[in-house]
Design a protein around this motif. Structure first.
Motif, short mmCIF file in Angstrom:
data_model
loop_
_atom_site.label_atom_id
_atom_site.label_comp_id
_atom_site.label_asym_id
_atom_site.label_seq_id
_atom_site.Cartn_x
_atom_site.Cartn_y
_atom_site.Cartn_z
N THR A 176 0.83 -1.20 0.00
CA THR A 176 0.00 0.00 0.00
C THR A 176 0.87 1.25 0.00
OG1 THR A 176 -1.73 -1.20 1.19
CG2 THR A 176 -1.85 1.20 1.21
N SER A 177 2.01 1.19 0.69
CA SER A 177 2.92 2.35 0.71
C SER A 177 3.41 2.70 -0.69
CB SER A 177 4.11 2.07 1.62
OG SER A 177 3.70 1.93 2.95
N TRP A 199 -6.61 0.88 10.32
CA TRP A 199 -7.19 2.23 10.44
C TRP A 199 -6.16 3.33 10.20
CZ3 TRP A 199 -10.20 5.89 9.83
CH2 TRP A 199 -10.31 7.01 10.67
N ASN A 200 -4.96 3.15 10.68
CA ASN A 200 -3.94 4.18 10.47
C ASN A 200 -3.61 4.36 8.99
OD1 ASN A 200 -3.57 4.93 13.17
ND2 ASN A 200 -2.23 3.17 13.55
N VAL A 201 -3.62 3.25 8.25
CA VAL A 201 -3.37 3.32 6.81
C VAL A 201 -4.57 3.99 6.12
CG1 VAL A 201 -2.93 1.98 4.71
CG2 VAL A 201 -1.94 1.26 6.90
N GLN A 202 -5.76 3.65 6.56
CA GLN A 202 -6.96 4.28 5.98
C GLN A 202 -6.93 5.79 6.16
OE1 GLN A 202 -9.93 2.04 8.14
NE2 GLN A 202 -10.38 0.75 6.37
N ASP A 248 -11.35 13.26 13.93
CA ASP A 248 -11.22 14.72 14.04
C ASP A 248 -9.99 15.27 13.32
OD1 ASP A 248 -13.54 14.90 15.49
OD2 ASP A 248 -12.55 15.01 17.46
N CYS A 249 -9.05 14.39 12.99
CA CYS A 249 -7.88 14.86 12.25
C CYS A 249 -8.23 15.37 10.86
CB CYS A 249 -6.82 13.75 12.16
SG CYS A 249 -7.25 12.41 11.02
N PHE A 250 -9.42 14.98 10.36
CA PHE A 250 -9.84 15.42 9.03
C PHE A 250 -10.48 16.82 9.04
CE2 PHE A 250 -10.48 10.67 8.72
CZ PHE A 250 -9.33 10.44 8.00
N GLU A 251 -10.80 17.30 10.24
CA GLU A 251 -11.57 18.56 10.30
C GLU A 251 -10.89 19.74 9.61
OE1 GLU A 251 -13.23 21.62 13.67
OE2 GLU A 251 -13.44 19.47 14.08
N LEU A 278 -6.42 11.21 3.78
CA LEU A 278 -5.77 12.51 3.72
C LEU A 278 -5.15 12.77 2.35
CD1 LEU A 278 -4.13 12.55 7.27
CD2 LEU A 278 -5.91 14.10 6.44
N TYR A 279 -4.55 11.72 1.75
CA TYR A 279 -3.99 11.86 0.40
C TYR A 279 -5.10 12.17 -0.62
CZ TYR A 279 0.79 10.24 1.40
OH TYR A 279 2.08 10.13 1.85
N PHE A 280 -6.21 11.46 -0.52
CA PHE A 280 -7.29 11.66 -1.47
C PHE A 280 -7.98 13.01 -1.27
CE2 PHE A 280 -6.54 7.42 -2.70
CZ PHE A 280 -7.28 7.13 -3.84
N LEU A 281 -8.09 13.44 -0.04
CA LEU A 281 -8.67 14.77 0.22
C LEU A 281 -7.79 15.88 -0.34
CD1 LEU A 281 -9.95 14.26 3.87
CD2 LEU A 281 -11.38 14.70 1.86
N ASP A 282 -6.51 15.60 -0.44
CA ASP A 282 -5.56 16.60 -0.94
C ASP A 282 -5.33 16.46 -2.44
OD1 ASP A 282 -3.92 18.79 -0.36
OD2 ASP A 282 -2.12 17.55 -0.33
N SER A 283 -6.18 15.66 -3.10
CA SER A 283 -6.02 15.41 -4.53
C SER A 283 -7.10 16.16 -5.32
CB SER A 283 -6.08 13.90 -4.78
OG SER A 283 -5.77 13.60 -6.12
#
Length: 278
Positions: free
Chosen positions: A12-13, A43-46, A74-77, A51-56
């Motif tokens: 996945t990396s 979950w940590n990989v998810q 909450d880290c996505f907020e 975060l990568y997809f939100l920044d795409s």
């Protein structure tokens, strides 16, 4: 269609590295594989993936927004807040309405309330007495759902009006598979009754739960007339003369019941002492 072979053994990396390297020539391939295995990852990989997809780009953000409803943290907020204030994308609003602090939802209430989002706004803020539900922005079904899920109460007159609109909507929308499969009238010697249709029965249950105890009596006086009409109808007598399996019999019985319920709508409105319309 060309068969696309999956890279099952790629880490996945490495897939994330290829996905973020727009010059790799393997962005689409990496995207497909990441999305395919996403639900089964740690979950940590998810979180990293989201975060990568939100920044795409936009299509990647849309995929991530949908996943956030199930995998919120909450880290996505911060990034979701930034995207909402920049793009005002409807799918982005979903997680804001559901997970952001209530104060933020109140602050951006007008922008967040567009279209289908208003229903979710009502579910989030509906238990706050300061929030006024605008039922003109909701279908009768969704209005009933909001009332039921937020514990709001309505008076008898509004309940009668709502029941009329719910039954009217069902008549013109048509029956679901559940309605035709689970008609409660299994006794072939007895004419059906609108209450035998599961969706109508659920409406009555839900309105009773709102504390409108007289709603069933209003409905019964109207529905009894429909039952009499059906029992004397040529369609019902013809159906009774046929030898049919239960599933076919119940489907046809439900259709006859709904047809006669639709014909009787004009009788129901005067019983509720309301004007037609919602």
């Amino acid at each position: 269609m060309e068969y696309l072979q999956r890279n099952k053994n790629t880490s996945t990396s490495l897939l994330l590295k290829r996905f973020t390297d727009k010059q790799s020539g393997k962005v689409s391939e990496a995207r497909r594989e990441i999305q395919h295995r996403f639900d089964y990852l740690d979950w940590n990989v998810q979180k990293r993936i989201l975060l990568y997809f939100l920044d795409s780009g936009k299509s990647d953000r849309m995929w991530a927004y949908a996943k956030l409803l199930k995998f919120w943290d909450d880290c996505f907020e911060p990034i979701v807040r930034s995207h909402w204030e920049q793009y005002h994308e409807d799918k982005c609003a979903w997680s804001i309405i559901r997970f952001f602090p209530e104060s933020y939802v109140w602050e951006h209430l007008e922008e967040l309330s567009s279209g289908e989002n208003y229903y979710h706004i009502c579910l989030r803020l509906g238990m706050n007495e300061e929030f006024t539900i605008d039922k003109t922005k909701l279908t009768p079904e969704k209005y009933l759902s909001v009332l039921h899920r937020t514990g709001r109460r309505i008076n008898e007159e509004e309940a009668n009006s709502l029941l009329y609109q719910l039954i009217k909507g069902l008549c013109f929308r048509g029956l679901s598979l559940r309605d035709t499969r689970y008609m409660s009238c299994h006794d072939r010697s007895k004419a059906p009754y609108p209450y035998d249709i599961p969706t109508i029965r659920q409406y009555i249950y839900d309105l009773n739960d709102l504390g409108v105890n007289k709603i069933f009596h209003v409905f019964t006086s109207w529905a009894n007339k429909i039952q009499t009409e059906i029992s004397n109808s040529p369609e019902y007598h013809h159906l009774q003369s046929l030898s049919l399996p239960d599933d076919v019999y119940l489907r046809l019985l439900a259709e006859i019941t709904l047809d006669y319920t639709k014909r009787a709508l004009a009788m129901f409105a005067p019983l509720t002492e309301i004007k037609l319309g919602y």
